[in-house]
Scaffold this motif. Structure first.
Motif, PDB file in Angstrom:
ATOM      1  N   LYS A   1       0.916  -1.152   0.067  1.00 30.68           N
ATOM      2  CA  LYS A   1      -0.138   0.028  -0.022  1.00 30.68           C
ATOM      3  C   LYS A   1       0.743   1.345  -0.138  1.00 30.68           C
ATOM      4  N   ILE A   2       1.876   1.300   0.780  1.00 28.97           N
ATOM      5  CA  ILE A   2       2.841   2.293   0.969  1.00 28.97           C
ATOM      6  C   ILE A   2       3.685   2.553  -0.361  1.00 28.97           C
ATOM      7  N   ARG A   3       4.115   1.542  -0.910  1.00 29.69           N
ATOM      8  CA  ARG A   3       4.788   1.489  -2.264  1.00 29.69           C
ATOM      9  C   ARG A   3       4.187   1.990  -3.138  1.00 29.69           C
ATOM     10  N   ARG A   4       2.790   1.639  -3.332  1.00 26.66           N
ATOM     11  CA  ARG A   4       2.151   2.047  -4.587  1.00 26.66           C
ATOM     12  C   ARG A   4       0.700   2.371  -4.618  1.00 26.66           C
ATOM     13  N   THR A   5       0.050   1.455  -4.006  1.00 25.00           N
ATOM     14  CA  THR A   5      -1.554   1.403  -4.005  1.00 25.00           C
ATOM     15  C   THR A   5      -2.030   2.935  -3.415  1.00 25.00           C
ATOM     16  N   ASN A   6      -1.588   3.285  -2.383  1.00 28.46           N
ATOM     17  CA  ASN A   6      -1.974   4.393  -1.692  1.00 28.46           C
ATOM     18  C   ASN A   6      -1.748   5.662  -2.897  1.00 28.46           C
ATOM     19  N   ALA A   7      -0.738   5.400  -3.498  1.00 28.40           N
ATOM     20  CA  ALA A   7      -0.451   6.760  -4.377  1.00 28.40           C
ATOM     21  C   ALA A   7      -1.172   6.523  -5.600  1.00 28.40           C
ATOM     22  N   MET A   8      -1.584   5.424  -6.019  1.00 30.16           N
ATOM     23  CA  MET A   8      -2.334   5.317  -7.225  1.00 30.16           C
ATOM     24  C   MET A   8      -3.959   5.949  -6.739  1.00 30.16           C
ATOM     25  N   ASN A   9      -4.220   5.569  -5.432  1.00 25.88           N
ATOM     26  CA  ASN A   9      -5.507   6.077  -5.096  1.00 25.88           C
ATOM     27  C   ASN A   9      -5.592   7.724  -5.079  1.00 25.88           C
ATOM     28  N   VAL A  10      -4.507   8.244  -4.326  1.00 30.21           N
ATOM     29  CA  VAL A  10      -4.460   9.668  -4.284  1.00 30.21           C
ATOM     30  C   VAL A  10      -4.409  10.522  -5.524  1.00 30.21           C
ATOM     31  N   LEU A  11      -3.709   9.644  -6.284  1.00 31.10           N
ATOM     32  CA  LEU A  11      -3.562  10.416  -7.760  1.00 31.10           C
ATOM     33  C   LEU A  11      -4.599  10.250  -8.621  1.00 31.10           C
ATOM     34  N   GLY A  12      -5.536   9.344  -8.281  1.00 33.67           N
ATOM     35  CA  GLY A  12      -6.584   8.984  -9.194  1.00 33.67           C
ATOM     36  C   GLY A  12      -6.466   8.394 -10.482  1.00 33.67           C
ATOM     37  N   LEU A  13      -5.073   7.503 -10.244  1.00 35.39           N
ATOM     38  CA  LEU A  13      -4.626   6.607 -11.266  1.00 35.39           C
ATOM     39  C   LEU A  13      -5.583   5.393 -11.603  1.00 35.39           C
ATOM     40  N   GLY A  14      -6.248   4.975 -10.549  1.00 36.34           N
ATOM     41  CA  GLY A  14      -6.886   3.654 -11.152  1.00 36.34           C
ATOM     42  C   GLY A  14      -6.169   2.669 -10.610  1.00 36.34           C
ATOM     43  N   GLY A  15      -6.733   1.403 -10.521  1.00 35.17           N
ATOM     44  CA  GLY A  15      -6.077   0.111 -10.094  1.00 35.17           C
ATOM     45  C   GLY A  15      -5.541   0.137  -8.745  1.00 35.17           C
ATOM     46  N   GLY A  16      -5.829   1.091  -7.975  1.00 34.18           N
ATOM     47  CA  GLY A  16      -5.611   0.892  -6.522  1.00 34.18           C
ATOM     48  C   GLY A  16      -6.615   0.022  -5.693  1.00 34.18           C
ATOM     49  N   GLU A  17      -6.383  -0.111  -4.442  1.00 37.86           N
ATOM     50  CA  GLU A  17      -7.296  -1.012  -3.952  1.00 37.86           C
ATOM     51  C   GLU A  17      -7.682  -0.014  -2.445  1.00 37.86           C
ATOM     52  N   ARG A  18      -8.897  -0.689  -2.014  1.00 36.87           N
ATOM     53  CA  ARG A  18      -9.529   0.168  -1.049  1.00 36.87           C
ATOM     54  C   ARG A  18      -8.773  -0.461   0.436  1.00 36.87           C
TER      55      ARG A  18
END
Lengths: 285, 143
Positions: A268-285
């Motif tokens: 989550k810290i490496r990638r998923t949270n950033a995808m969510n905050v940047l609105g890049l899609g593909g992140g998880e909840r």
């Protein structure tokens, strides 16, 4: 990995024909190292295992008569490499700042806003100047990274960058996505308090004050904050950030690996949270 | 006597890496047109090395591995702080120490316009804090 926090101030291509940038980087940002080509920046990301990095400009027009990388230069970098995610910067001291931001997002595809109250020297709670900029961020649904804590730039004034000053901003803009870099060091407790209360507050790992990133992250994240607190309450709000070129991204990755986090939290810290905050899609909840 | 200084650019791609620059040095020596003399190969950096060894990938791996074991990352080095003159964190003590162990210069005699070099001797530019754009200097002196 997404590095949410890099400053492209040492990339040689941006300095070609831009003496103002060279002066700004030396005199205002306070970096005095030789320039390196874009290929080196990308190789440093490769060596660190970083897939994409956010490039941050800082518009210091009112405070210092310069821009430490312009929005146009960030757009230029994005054209040169698809791995670069561009943020805009605007000067809240300029009346057209909200419109400048809207144009940068629409025309250049920039995905967030960088503000540095300590270097740009504005009050984050200034309702006349700063609030219209936050309003534009909310309208555009983009995050704003607001520098908090120690600023290594010689002209930076830390008193303008206390995390607690953001409380009134958060109350006025409950949907605004705010990223507080450096865990707000030395005001880590204020940063953590805001993030605990406001799920729209994100924090990044670029903690640099003394020692290696491994040492400073260990002291702040393990000894001061506690990995248990991060895992229980801030697992979706912490972002990987390096503050390149104040330090090389590889050193933050090495230090991050030494924290020994649960694999799910690490991802989550490496990638998923950033995808969510940047609105890049593909992140998880 | 002639003295010719030539800079060689080296783009490195890893934190630690051994890069064979033998042919580039040979070219500089030949282009210098010096028949009898000496050539010095220096690095311009304090976190890189210049060394000579056998040009084999396993030897390269063993040299870098040995340097890592001698100078481990997890030691509380004093050179680990913000450096205002750079505007960056100076947290690369391991790179400086590995460079100090390896050395920063080698030299060869020049005879009949060629370097006098052992058959198995490869000249390495050794990156110890990359990736970066680096420079080595080849200094040819002679007649």
């Amino acid at each position: 990995v997404i590095d949410i926090h890099t400053h492209p101030v040492g990339i040689a291509e941006l300095h070609e024909g831009s003496p103002d940038l060279t002066r700004a980087v030396r005199e205002v940002y306070g970096r005095h190292m030789p320039l390196q080509p874009l290929t080196t920046y990308l190789a440093q990301l490769d060596e660190a295992g970083i897939d994409e990095a956010v490039a941050l400009p800082i518009d210091c027009t009112t405070a210092h008569g310069c821009k430490i990388v312009t929005n146009e230069q960030v757009a230029q970098l994005m054209e040169l490499s698809a791995r670069i995610i561009g943020f805009a910067s605007v000067d809240p001291g300029e009346p057209d700042a909200p419109e400048t931001l809207r144009r940068a997002v629409r025309e250049y595809g920039l995905r967030g806003l960088k503000l540095d109250p300590s270097l740009q020297q504005f009050a984050v709670g200034d309702r006349e100047r700063a609030f219209p900029v936050y309003e534009a961020c909310t309208d555009l649904d983009i995050p704003v990274m607001i520098h908090c804590g120690l600023n290594w730039a010689p002209r930076g004034m830390a008193a303008l960058a206390r995390p607690i000053l953001l409380e009134e901003v958060l109350q006025a803009f409950p949907d605004l996505k705010i990223i507080i870099p450096h865990f707000g060091w030395p005001w880590v407790d204020e940063t953590v308090m805001l993030a605990l209360k406001h799920p729209n507050v994100h924090v990044d790992t670029s903690i640099l004050y003394s020692g290696t990133p491994a040492e400073s992250m260990m002291r702040v994240l393990v000894d001061l904050v506690g990995i248990d607190l991060i895992d229980r309450s801030l697992g979706s709000q912490v972002l990987f950030g390096s503050d390149y070129p104040r330090v090389e991204p590889k050193r933050f990755v090495w230090g991050f690996d030494e924290l020994g986090l649960r694999p799910q939290l690490e991802e989550k810290i490496r990638r998923t949270n950033a995808m969510n905050v940047l609105g890049l899609g593909g992140g998880e909840r | 006597m002639r003295s010719i200084v030539t800079r060689i650019g080296v783009d490195t791609h890893h934190d630690a890496e051994m890069i064979d620059i033998t042919h580039r040095v040979q070219d500089v020596v030949r282009d210098a047109g010096v028949s009898s003399g000496v050539v010095y190969i220096n690095t311009l950096h304090t976190t890189t090395g210049i060394t000579i060894n056998e040009g084999l990938p396993d030897v390269e791996d063993d040299i870098l591995g040995f340097l890592s074991r001698l100078v481990p990352r997890d030691h509380p080095y004093r050179h680990s702080r913000f450096l205002p003159s750079d505007g960056e964190m100076a947290v690369n003590a391991t790179s400086h120490l590995r460079s100090a162990l390896l050395g920063m210069q080698v030299s060869f005699p020049i005879e009949n316009g060629e370097m006098v070099r052992g058959q198995r001797q490869t000249i390495y530019f050794v990156e110890l804090d990359g990736p970066l754009h680096r420079e080595a200097v080849v200094h040819v002196m002679g007649e």
